[in-house]
Design a protein around this motif. Structure first.
Motif, PDB file in Angstrom:
ATOM      1  N   LYS A   1      36.129  37.577  42.861  1.00 32.68           N
ATOM      2  CA  LYS A   1      37.193  36.730  42.894  1.00 32.68           C
ATOM      3  C   LYS A   1      38.429  37.243  43.650  1.00 32.68           C
ATOM      4  O   LYS A   1      39.606  36.647  43.859  1.00 32.68           O
ATOM      5  N   LYS A   2      38.067  38.387  43.900  1.00 35.57           N
ATOM      6  CA  LYS A   2      39.166  39.333  44.815  1.00 35.57           C
ATOM      7  C   LYS A   2      38.658  39.374  46.112  1.00 35.57           C
ATOM      8  O   LYS A   2      39.091  40.202  46.992  1.00 35.57           O
ATOM      9  N   ASP A   3      37.776  38.438  46.474  1.00 35.60           N
ATOM     10  CA  ASP A   3      37.176  38.178  47.970  1.00 35.60           C
ATOM     11  C   ASP A   3      36.482  39.249  48.506  1.00 35.60           C
ATOM     12  O   ASP A   3      36.757  39.791  49.678  1.00 35.60           O
TER      13      ASP A   3
ATOM     14  N   VAL B   1      28.764  36.418  45.808  1.00 37.57           N
ATOM     15  CA  VAL B   1      29.480  36.042  46.997  1.00 37.57           C
ATOM     16  C   VAL B   1      30.654  35.228  46.886  1.00 37.57           C
ATOM     17  O   VAL B   1      30.551  34.150  46.561  1.00 37.57           O
ATOM     18  N   PRO B   2      31.934  35.704  47.378  1.00 42.91           N
ATOM     19  CA  PRO B   2      32.788  34.740  47.227  1.00 42.91           C
ATOM     20  C   PRO B   2      32.973  33.713  48.287  1.00 42.91           C
ATOM     21  O   PRO B   2      32.234  33.757  49.428  1.00 42.91           O
ATOM     22  N   LYS B   3      33.371  32.509  48.233  1.00 45.10           N
ATOM     23  CA  LYS B   3      33.560  31.342  49.131  1.00 45.10           C
ATOM     24  C   LYS B   3      34.184  31.552  50.294  1.00 45.10           C
ATOM     25  O   LYS B   3      33.588  31.148  51.367  1.00 45.10           O
ATOM     26  N   ILE B   4      34.957  32.535  50.514  1.00 39.46           N
ATOM     27  CA  ILE B   4      35.562  32.884  51.634  1.00 39.46           C
ATOM     28  C   ILE B   4      34.729  33.399  52.859  1.00 39.46           C
ATOM     29  O   ILE B   4      34.766  33.426  54.073  1.00 39.46           O
ATOM     30  N   ALA B   5      33.599  34.132  52.263  1.00 45.60           N
ATOM     31  CA  ALA B   5      32.441  34.787  52.719  1.00 45.60           C
ATOM     32  C   ALA B   5      31.641  33.476  53.870  1.00 45.60           C
ATOM     33  O   ALA B   5      31.048  34.062  54.704  1.00 45.60           O
TER      34      ALA B   5
END
Length: 537
Positions: free
Chosen positions: A132-134, A97-101
């Motif tokens: 890392k590509k969101d 899971v990316p941080k942006i989520a």
């Protein structure tokens, strides 16, 4: 002293909390780990295998009463090739899971591994590069061998359980991925080799549509041995081979086999030479089927029309089979076509020999089966096993109204161990190192390979996000990837350092096999006698 101890405990607890991430799903709380710019939730169970019948339907995994510690990336289903091991309760997901989520909903990429339905695991595909590509990356474990693909004349084991495991995983993802910050209306399913073939079949399955995009890499429904004619006595044969003295029915056999060590069961099936893959399922009341058609009669125009598809293969799929191999390998190749024709078709001996000679003449041109014919044999075996099958899938998509089919050929050889061999091309699985992070110690990429890795992960993640791998032309993606728009078109992107759009890949060789299959598909053992006279081709 006590105060110091309390402080140490407090600091350690705080560090644990900082390094972990808690999410609350519909199935209960799950604790993951903080990584460099993303979070991992590894070994999350999505279904429970019935240990009274480990070859049949699974059930919903019980809700977590306490927080589930999702930190085991190495769960795998029983298997004996490549990396022997595995457990029956293997139906798990690895979620990246990316941080942006944490702030906004992101699309989801779901991966089904290849391995001929006999080996493979979610843990082999680390999602570090793609996350890392969101996008959220989910790799799925599903049952293999007899546990996933025993196909009996019995509603308890109707077949294709491994594919149904995948469908159960998609249901779990659809219901729970929102807790991780995922958008359950933007789910792309993807896979390579038999995993890619699985994706092809999900486009036609009887299950609900839990995805809206599909990526098929070096796999297809019509690939060699993807479908097999079921042996309804397989469970009885396997039980008797493993020492049962009274297994004369499926019931007897299941009762015996459920008690046998799973690796012993896998070895027994291998010893008997069982080919357990996808079957055309029989219909039973109260049993949900996955596929009830053979590979020549797959239809679901509504789903096809509404699903953007990316599909392709590597430039020399079979290169690894022959490059730097002994002359014995080349001699064995002399019977490859005949042996496969005999396995696939109901034909008399003289017809098998005649057709084999035609294929040999077309590809070999009179050359003997030795290392001097390496490139010819690579083309012949690659076309027969895979290339033509993928082109057939493309044709099927277009005929059933697909609006976006992005076709590719992966040609980059900069990281190939065969880079200096004349005629080298990208072999089966070679593209995977540019999509998934390698956990192999000492693995290093050159600057050129890093460009290719960035290019591949960007195109794949763009497709997951937008349904278009090149929404904008950039220095990294200097060519617009155009979709196939009509039956006569076969445009594709050649993926290499120098990107280019081309048309009609291997068209003469593919046309040769199209003509062959249009003449002989009704002779395939998979096709029922009734269908040979009444089904449309």
């Amino acid at each position: 002293m006590k105060e110091n101890l309390r402080w140490i405990v407090f600091v350690l607890a705080a560090n644990v909390m900082i390094c972990q991430k808690l999410v609350i799903t519909k199935r209960g709380p799950i604790v993951g780990q903080k990584e460099d710019g993303y979070y991992t939730f590894l070994g999350v169970p999505y279904a429970l295998v019935n240990e009274e019948n480990p070859f049949g339907a699974s059930s919903e995994y019980p809700k977590f009463d306490e927080a589930f510690n999702a930190s085991d990336p190495d769960v795998k289903c029983p298997q004996i090739l490549m990396n022997e091991g595995g457990v029956i309760q293997c139906l798990t997901l690895n979620i990246y899971v990316p941080k942006i989520a944490l702030k906004e909903s992101v699309p989801v990429f779901v991966w089904f591994y290849g391995g001929g339905y006999v080996f493979g695991s979610a843990g082999l595909y680390h999602g570090k590069l793609l996350v890392k590509k969101d996008i959220i990356v989910v790799t799925v474990n599903y049952r293999l061998g007899p546990y996933g693909f025993l196909c009996l004349d019995d509603p308890r084991v109707p077949g294709n359980q491994g594919l149904k495991d995948q469908a159960d995983a998609l249901k779990w993802i659809n219901e729970n991925i929102g807790a991780f910050g995922g958008d359950n209306e933007e789910i792309t399913i993807a896979g390579e080799s038999y995993g890619g073939g699985s994706v092809d079949l999900h486009l036609y399955s009887k299950y609900p549509t839990y995805f809206n995009k599909a990526i098929i890499q070096s796999g297809a429904a019509e690939a060699r041995r993807m479908f097999v004619k079921p042996d309804y006595s397989a469970a009885i044969k396997l039980a008797n081979h493993l020492g049962s003295t009274n297994s004369t029915t499926n019931d007897d056999s299941i009762k015996f086999l459920k008690q046998v060590d799973p690796l012993t069961v896998m070895k027994g099936a291998s010893k008997l030479g069982m080919v357990l893959t996808v079957c055309k399922e029989k219909r039973y009341e109260s049993v949900r089927n996955f596929i009830t058609d053979d590979q020549f009669h797959l239809r679901n125009p509504f789903r096809i029309k509404n699903t953007p598809i990316m599909i392709g293969y590597n430039s020399k799929e079979a290169f690894d089979t022959f490059a730097n191999k002994s002359e014995e390998v080349y001699q064995k190749a002399s019977t490859f076509i005949y042996d496969n024709f005999k396995e696939i078709f109901d034909l008399k001996e003289d017809a098998l020999v005649r057709l084999t000679n035609i294929v040999h003449s077309y590809y070999m041109g009179g050359k003997p089966f030795d290392s001097n014919a390496m490139l010819e044999l690579i083309d012949m075996s690659g076309d027969f096993i895979l290339n033509r099958a993928i082109e057939s899938s493309v044709t099927r998509f277009i005929e059933q109204g697909a609006k976006k089919v992005y076709k590719y050929l992966f040609s980059y050889i900069g990281g190939s161990i065969y880079e200096n061999i004349t005629g080298v091309g990208a072999y089966h699985t070679e593209e995977l190192q540019y999509l998934f992070h390698s956990v192999s110690p000492g693995k290093k990429f050159t600057a050129e390979q890093k460009i290719m890795r960035n290019r591949m992960t960007t195109m794949w993640s763009n497709f997951v996000k937008y349904g278009n791998p090149t929404p904008n032309v950039t220095d990294l993606l200097p060519v617009e990837w155009l979709p196939i728009t009509s039956e006569g078109s076969r445009v594709y992107l050649n993926i290499d350092l120098d990107m280019s759009m081309k048309d009609q890949l291997y068209h003469k060789r593919i046309a040769f096999w199209d003509l062959f299959w249009s003449s002989y598909w009704k002779k395939a053992k998979m096709v029922t006698k009734k269908c040979r006279t009444k089904c449309a081709s």
